[in-house]
Design an enzyme around this catalytic site. Structure first.
Site, PDB file in Angstrom:
ATOM      1  N   TYR A  29       0.809  -1.218   0.000  1.00  0.00           N
ATOM      2  CA  TYR A  29       0.000   0.000   0.000  1.00  0.00           C
ATOM      3  C   TYR A  29       0.846   1.275   0.000  1.00  0.00           C
ATOM      4  CZ  TYR A  29      -3.631  -3.280   1.511  1.00  0.00           C
ATOM      5  OH  TYR A  29      -4.498  -4.344   1.599  1.00  0.00           O
ATOM      6  N   HIS A  34      -4.471   6.182  -0.957  1.00  0.00           N
ATOM      7  CA  HIS A  34      -4.941   6.172   0.426  1.00  0.00           C
ATOM      8  C   HIS A  34      -3.805   6.335   1.435  1.00  0.00           C
ATOM      9  CE1 HIS A  34      -8.939   6.128   1.777  1.00  0.00           C
ATOM     10  NE2 HIS A  34      -9.116   4.868   2.084  1.00  0.00           N
ATOM     11  N   ASN A  81      -9.867   2.113   8.028  1.00  0.00           N
ATOM     12  CA  ASN A  81     -11.225   2.220   8.574  1.00  0.00           C
ATOM     13  C   ASN A  81     -11.281   2.242  10.093  1.00  0.00           C
ATOM     14  OD1 ASN A  81     -11.906   2.129   5.916  1.00  0.00           O
ATOM     15  ND2 ASN A  81     -13.126   0.265   6.027  1.00  0.00           N
ATOM     16  N   ASN A 127     -13.489   7.226   5.430  1.00  0.00           N
ATOM     17  CA  ASN A 127     -13.667   6.282   6.539  1.00  0.00           C
ATOM     18  C   ASN A 127     -12.663   6.470   7.669  1.00  0.00           C
ATOM     19  OD1 ASN A 127     -15.938   5.021   5.491  1.00  0.00           O
ATOM     20  ND2 ASN A 127     -14.737   3.551   4.316  1.00  0.00           N
TER      21      ASN A 127
END
Length: 204
Positions: A29, A34, A81, A127
């Site tokens: 990631y 994000h 989240n 989120n």
């Protein structure tokens, strides 16, 4: 690595601020949209010659003095989240009030490389911010939003978009935006959020 390291000051006394960069743990990631908050924290750490590597409160934490203020640099390791779980634990332990928690994160409603500073507000569909609001029981925390661009078309899966990587051109825009985010941060720390907002919101 996007940035080069500079020197910094030693941290002393109790932490006054928490600067949170939002993202997801794991190398897969690392350079996704994000993870813009994590990348911004990496820049701050390099500028201040600190490392964000102490694992505590479900986070990787660094300790820095920025503009004369002792700050905890926080990368929640809970996945996006559930970011508020980590932020809430740290805030309670160090008794840091929400208005001294600055959150840096990606925003798909802004063109890639655009910057916005907000004093407080709703989660805007993000989120990570939603989780932080829930665990702090407050939306009264400043945030620095870094644009990562909208979905290519309305039917594009949102999760796939925010977990996608940047093009070469967009990565250059992102680097510039992160540098500018670091420039406006001291104004927030000094309590002059209006100047931070004006400087950030006028950036091209």
């Amino acid at each position: 690595m996007l940035f080069k390291r500079n020197g910094g000051a030693a941290a002393t006394g109790e932490p006054e601020f928490m600067i949170v960069g939002l993202g997801n743990p794991g190398r897969e990631y690392e350079y996704t949209r994000h993870n813009t908050g994590f990348l911004a924290l990496d820049r701050l750490a390099l500028e201040n010659d600190v490392q964000i590597k102490k694992l505590k409160f479900k986070s990787l934490i660094g300790d820095a003095v920025i503009a004369g203020h002792r700050c905890l640099l926080v990368k929640p390791q809970t996945f996006m989240n559930n970011s508020g779980e980590a932020v809430g634990e740290i805030a309670r332990f160090y008794k840091i009030k929400p208005e001294n928690i600055i959150v840096i994160f990606d925003d798909i409603s802004l063109d890639c490389g655009k910057l916005r500073v907000r004093r407080k507000g709703s989660d805007g569909g993000h989120n990570g911010i939603k989780s932080i609001i829930y665990h702090l029981n407050s939306d009264n925390f400043p945030r620095i939003k870094i644009g990562v661009g909208a979905k290519p078309h309305p039917d594009y899966d949102l999760a796939a978009w925010v977990l996608s990587t940047f093009s070469k051109d967009d990565m250059e825009k992102l680097k510039t935006a992160i540098s500018k985010a670091c420039e406006v941060l001291p104004f927030i720390l000094d309590g002059d959020i209006d100047s931070a907002m004006n400087k950030a919101n006028c950036l091209k």
